[in-house]
Write an enzyme that holds these catalytic residues in place. Structure first.
Site, PDB file in Angstrom:
ATOM      1  N   THR A 158      43.325  68.881  45.615  1.00 37.20           N
ATOM      2  CA  THR A 158      43.395  69.892  44.552  1.00 37.20           C
ATOM      3  C   THR A 158      44.563  69.574  43.628  1.00 37.20           C
ATOM      4  O   THR A 158      45.686  69.397  44.079  1.00 37.20           O
ATOM      5  CB  THR A 158      43.536  71.286  45.182  1.00 37.20           C
ATOM      6  OG1 THR A 158      42.295  71.600  45.818  1.00 37.20           O
ATOM      7  CG2 THR A 158      43.858  72.353  44.149  1.00 37.20           C
ATOM      8  N   HIS A 166      32.680  71.429  51.877  1.00 36.17           N
ATOM      9  CA  HIS A 166      34.028  71.813  52.333  1.00 36.17           C
ATOM     10  C   HIS A 166      33.888  72.931  53.357  1.00 36.17           C
ATOM     11  O   HIS A 166      33.707  74.094  53.000  1.00 36.17           O
ATOM     12  CB  HIS A 166      34.858  72.272  51.132  1.00 36.17           C
ATOM     13  CG  HIS A 166      36.337  72.383  51.409  1.00 36.17           C
ATOM     14  ND1 HIS A 166      36.864  72.390  52.684  1.00 36.17           N
ATOM     15  CD2 HIS A 166      37.398  72.490  50.568  1.00 36.17           C
ATOM     16  CE1 HIS A 166      38.182  72.497  52.617  1.00 36.17           C
ATOM     17  NE2 HIS A 166      38.534  72.553  51.341  1.00 36.17           N
ATOM     18  N   ASN A 202      39.801  74.078  56.326  1.00 34.60           N
ATOM     19  CA  ASN A 202      40.997  74.649  55.694  1.00 34.60           C
ATOM     20  C   ASN A 202      40.948  76.138  55.379  1.00 34.60           C
ATOM     21  O   ASN A 202      41.583  76.609  54.433  1.00 34.60           O
ATOM     22  CB  ASN A 202      41.353  73.850  54.426  1.00 34.60           C
ATOM     23  CG  ASN A 202      41.764  72.430  54.770  1.00 34.60           C
ATOM     24  OD1 ASN A 202      42.015  72.134  55.935  1.00 34.60           O
ATOM     25  ND2 ASN A 202      41.810  71.555  53.786  1.00 34.60           N
ATOM     26  N   TYR A 259      38.559  78.122  54.237  1.00 37.00           N
ATOM     27  CA  TYR A 259      37.723  78.664  53.147  1.00 37.00           C
ATOM     28  C   TYR A 259      36.430  79.248  53.729  1.00 37.00           C
ATOM     29  O   TYR A 259      36.292  79.363  54.938  1.00 37.00           O
ATOM     30  CB  TYR A 259      37.495  77.579  52.088  1.00 37.00           C
ATOM     31  CG  TYR A 259      38.819  77.175  51.459  1.00 37.00           C
ATOM     32  CD1 TYR A 259      39.527  78.079  50.655  1.00 37.00           C
ATOM     33  CD2 TYR A 259      39.414  75.956  51.737  1.00 37.00           C
ATOM     34  CE1 TYR A 259      40.777  77.747  50.123  1.00 37.00           C
ATOM     35  CE2 TYR A 259      40.667  75.617  51.203  1.00 37.00           C
ATOM     36  CZ  TYR A 259      41.335  76.514  50.401  1.00 37.00           C
ATOM     37  OH  TYR A 259      42.567  76.214  49.883  1.00 37.00           O
ATOM     38  N   ASN A 285      45.595  78.441  55.533  1.00 36.92           N
ATOM     39  CA  ASN A 285      44.949  79.664  55.057  1.00 36.92           C
ATOM     40  C   ASN A 285      44.628  80.654  56.181  1.00 36.92           C
ATOM     41  O   ASN A 285      43.646  81.395  56.104  1.00 36.92           O
ATOM     42  CB  ASN A 285      43.706  79.328  54.221  1.00 36.92           C
ATOM     43  CG  ASN A 285      44.100  78.668  52.922  1.00 36.92           C
ATOM     44  OD1 ASN A 285      44.990  79.153  52.219  1.00 36.92           O
ATOM     45  ND2 ASN A 285      43.482  77.539  52.602  1.00 36.92           N
TER      46      ASN A 285
HETATM   47  C1  8OZ Z   1      45.980  72.689  48.232  1.00 38.11           C
HETATM   48  C2  8OZ Z   1      46.064  73.670  47.259  1.00 38.11           C
HETATM   49  C3  8OZ Z   1      44.938  74.393  46.936  1.00 38.11           C
HETATM   50  C4  8OZ Z   1      43.734  74.147  47.573  1.00 38.11           C
HETATM   51  C5  8OZ Z   1      42.294  72.587  50.682  1.00 38.11           C
HETATM   52  C6  8OZ Z   1      41.224  72.898  48.570  1.00 38.11           C
HETATM   53  O1  8OZ Z   1      43.292  72.743  51.384  1.00 38.11           O
HETATM   54  C7  8OZ Z   1      42.356  72.890  49.232  1.00 38.11           C
HETATM   55  C8  8OZ Z   1      43.652  73.160  48.553  1.00 38.11           C
HETATM   56  C9  8OZ Z   1      44.786  72.436  48.877  1.00 38.11           C
HETATM   57  O2  8OZ Z   1      41.225  72.207  51.167  1.00 38.11           O
END
Ligand code: 8OZ
Length: 368
Positions: free
Chosen positions: A25, A177, A180, A182, A237
């Site tokens: 990102t 994806h 992480n 999401y 996250n």
């Molecule tokens: C860093 C900052 C924002 C998003 C991920 C898409 O960790 C990200 C991400 C990484 O998969």
């Protein structure tokens, strides 16, 4: 002995070497539209066997950060076409990472200033990035609302629509994806999923959305153009699963018959420690479970790899190694790995947002 520099195949993709550029990102797509500068950035790195784009929102609801790109509007597709054409002209291969952030978002980024969506209405203890007077600024994420059961087919459709847009934009394939913390990972893991319906509770229920999305992508593109990224134990996250080993072995066993191009695994904490004392995980057992179930996709490893670690991984049977931060700082990373270095150091201050500085201005060996 197989080396990093030998060609290989990942599903339908014939790759010049075993070095992948990890998704990164960079927050340089104003209004979620890919720019010519992004085309230059990816093209500089086209000697990678495979480029994986930065995470790219499948829908307005899937957006979670300022200035990250999307793949749902005509302007976005036009921007991406310039990226894929330039990468292909330079001899590279490029897949796009399909992203729905779920709860890792902010009302100001959502259509109609709505709450972000998630498996359950649990706020993530994590931050996102908004632009304040043009300056990227970290803020707390907003409290999400739980998705209704009736909304889930629409989410699957959004992923499929974006995947078809990827093909129309000239991409060689897509990476789901599912890592992480999401949306897909929020469904997988016990800390973020308290649903009482068919998408929560048991492992098959928590893995249901992931498998529905992958099957949909495979229906549209063929398995040989679809990869997936998983992060069994990352704390990124604010996600945690009570029993990640059986969860992820279930996932890969069910991916095995789908003929995917590759399975991409983040080992340990994303961008951090490769082994976590309080979150043990057996990656060799994960791969063995996939192979034992007939999975033939390329096995891609990631997180904190340097040259010696990567050579060892390939010697131990990894098919591809994805490099993140080294690719930020070294557009000609493949040539530098081949020579054993030297390597430029990445500048953290320019990771997120900005323009050329720290993006397209890192020197190659030929420049120095
Ligand atoms: C860093 C900052 C924002 C998003 C991920 C898409 O960790 C990200 C991400 C990484 O998969």
């Amino acid at each position: 002995m197989t080396t990093l520099f030998e060609p290989t195949r990942a599903g339908d993709l014939q790759l010049a070497n075993r070095i992948a550029m990890a998704p990164l990102t960079r927050n340089r797509a104003p209004n979620a539209i890919p720019t010519p500068l992004m085309a230059a950035y990816y093209t500089q790195r086209a000697s990678a066997g495979l480029l994986i784009t930065e995470a790219t929102a499948i829908s307005p609801q899937g957006q979670g950060y300022a200035d990250v790109p999307g793949l749902y509007s005509t302007e976005q597709l036009d921007g991406w076409k310039k990226v894929t054409h330039a990468v292909h002209a330079a001899g590279g291969k490029i897949v796009v990472q399909l992203w729905h952030v779920g709860r890792v978002s902010h009302t100001s980024l959502q259509p109609g200033d709505a709450a972000p969506v998630a498996p359950s209405a649990l706020r993530a203890q994590t931050k996102t990035v908004l632009l304040k007077d043009g300056v990227p600024t970290f803020v707390e994420t907003s409290t999400p609302r739980a998705l209704e059961l009736e909304e889930l087919p629409g989410i699957v459709q959004d992923y499929r629509h974006a995947a078809r847009n990827a093909v129309a934009s000239g991409f060689d394939g897509v990476e789901l994806h599912a890592a992480n913390g999401y949306l897909i990972d929020q469904f997988l893991k016990t800390s973020s999923n308290q649903r009482k319906d068919d998408y929560g509770g048991t492992i098959p229920n928590r893995a249901r959305l992931l498998l529905e999305v992958v099957r949909g992508l495979v229906d549209d593109l063929g398995g040989g153009r679809v990869g997936i990224r998983l992060s069994p134990v990352t704390p990124a996250n604010d996600v945690l699963d009570a029993h990640p080993q059986p969860l992820f072995e279930y996932v890969v066993r069910h991916l095995a018959p789908l003929g995917l191009a590759y399975i991409h695994v983040i080992e340990g904490a994303t961008g951090g420690a490769r082994t976590l004392e309080d979150r043990p995980f057996d990656y060799a057992a994960l791969k063995a479970a996939y192979r034992a179930a007939g999975g033939q996709g390329a096995w891609m490893v990631n997180n904190g790899y340097d040259l010696p670690l990567a050579e060892q991984a390939v010697a131990d049977g990894a098919d591809l190694v994805a490099f993140g931060r080294p690719f930020i700082a070294n557009p000609d990373l493949v040539a530098r790995l081949r020579r054993g270095g030297p390597f430029n150091e990445p500048d953290r201050a320019t990771f997120y947002g900005g323009k050329e500085k720290g993006y397209t201005d890192y020197p190659t060996l030929a420049d120095s």
